[in-house]
Scaffold this motif. Structure first.
Motif, mmCIF file in Angstrom:
data_model
loop_
_atom_site.group_PDB
_atom_site.id
_atom_site.type_symbol
_atom_site.label_atom_id
_atom_site.label_comp_id
_atom_site.label_asym_id
_atom_site.label_seq_id
_atom_site.Cartn_x
_atom_site.Cartn_y
_atom_site.Cartn_z
ATOM 1 N N PRO A 89 0.816 -1.230 0.000
ATOM 2 C CA PRO A 89 0.000 0.000 0.000
ATOM 3 C C PRO A 89 0.846 1.274 0.000
ATOM 4 C CG PRO A 89 -0.855 -1.559 1.606
ATOM 5 C CD PRO A 89 0.465 -2.099 1.131
ATOM 6 N N HIS A 96 -7.503 1.526 -4.643
ATOM 7 C CA HIS A 96 -7.352 1.442 -3.188
ATOM 8 C C HIS A 96 -6.773 0.071 -2.868
ATOM 9 C CE1 HIS A 96 -8.085 2.178 1.020
ATOM 10 N NE2 HIS A 96 -8.594 0.961 1.100
ATOM 11 N N ASP A 156 -5.947 -2.711 0.112
ATOM 12 C CA ASP A 156 -6.192 -3.197 1.471
ATOM 13 C C ASP A 156 -5.316 -4.408 1.717
ATOM 14 O OD1 ASP A 156 -8.401 -1.484 2.368
ATOM 15 O OD2 ASP A 156 -9.550 -2.507 0.792
ATOM 16 N N GLU A 157 -4.724 -4.475 2.902
ATOM 17 C CA GLU A 157 -3.957 -5.653 3.269
ATOM 18 C C GLU A 157 -4.926 -6.695 3.810
ATOM 19 O OE1 GLU A 157 0.166 -5.485 5.003
ATOM 20 O OE2 GLU A 157 -0.997 -6.163 6.740
ATOM 21 N N VAL A 210 -2.968 -8.925 -0.654
ATOM 22 C CA VAL A 210 -3.631 -7.625 -0.627
ATOM 23 C C VAL A 210 -4.837 -7.679 -1.545
ATOM 24 C CG1 VAL A 210 -1.502 -6.333 -0.130
ATOM 25 C CG2 VAL A 210 -2.248 -6.622 -2.509
ATOM 26 N N SER A 211 -5.647 -6.654 -1.442
ATOM 27 C CA SER A 211 -6.777 -6.476 -2.343
ATOM 28 C C SER A 211 -6.603 -5.118 -3.007
ATOM 29 C CB SER A 211 -8.078 -6.514 -1.540
ATOM 30 O OG SER A 211 -9.165 -6.140 -2.355
#
Length: 187
Positions: free
Chosen positions: A65, A83, A85-86, A101-102
């Motif tokens: 990120p 964006h 996200d972890e 991640v996402s």
């Protein structure tokens, strides 16, 4: 001087390699290539526009990120907001699971224990998230894509370029293969 250098400089300018520069500086960049200069040299005026430093070690150590944040304005200029996200980071060590991640809801396995065993973790930690961003660029019908040079190193470089620019450099036969950025793709 090999005349192919002049042709490469003209082709890169035509393809927009230096479009972010004032006309005079774009002409200077073209002239440097025509004189045999490396066509993808890192210039201060282009950092954050079409090239970015990326640290493979940082990416592998839960830094996806943070490291991708610098790319956001450039990608937004091409219609891609993202964006990160972890989802998972194995606190007990690499044998405890994968780093995941996402990115805009897309699951991305940054690295696995096998990647560490084969000394590929730093490289894949750069390439895999960038490949997801390339998919987002394609879906936005943007022309540029993300390419890597020295992926997995502490001083790796990510290029945001029209693929025709990279093809022109490769097809010229003037630049060593190891100095030509590679498209970030899954695989």
């Amino acid at each position: 001087m090999d005349q192919r250098w002049g042709g490469l400089g003209r082709e890169l300018r035509k393809l927009g390699m230096w479009r972010h520069l004032p006309a005079e500086r774009a002409a200077e960049a073209e002239a440097l290539v025509a004189e045999g200069g490396y066509p993808l040299r890192l210039s201060d005026g282009a950092q954050g526009v079409n090239w970015f430093f990326v640290d493979g070690e940082e990416m592998a150590e839960a830094g996806v990120p943070r490291e991708l944040r610098d790319l956001m304005p450039a990608l937004e200029a091409h219609g891609v907001a993202f964006h990160v996200d972890e989802l998972a980071y194995p606190a007990g060590g690499v044998e405890d699971g994968d780093y995941v991640v996402s990115i805009n809801g897309r699951r991305c396995v940054v690295w696995t224990a096998e990647d560490w065993r084969t000394d590929q973790a730093w490289t894949v930690a750069v390439v895999r998230p960038l490949a997801v961003l390339n998919d987002l660029l394609a879906e936005a019908r943007a022309t540029p894509r993300l390419f890597t040079l020295y992926a997995g190193m502490n001083d790796g470089v990510v290029w945001l370029l029209d693929p025709r620019i990279v093809d022109a450099v490769a097809d010229s036969g003037l630049v060593e293969e190891r100095e030509i950025p590679a498209l970030a793709v899954l695989g």
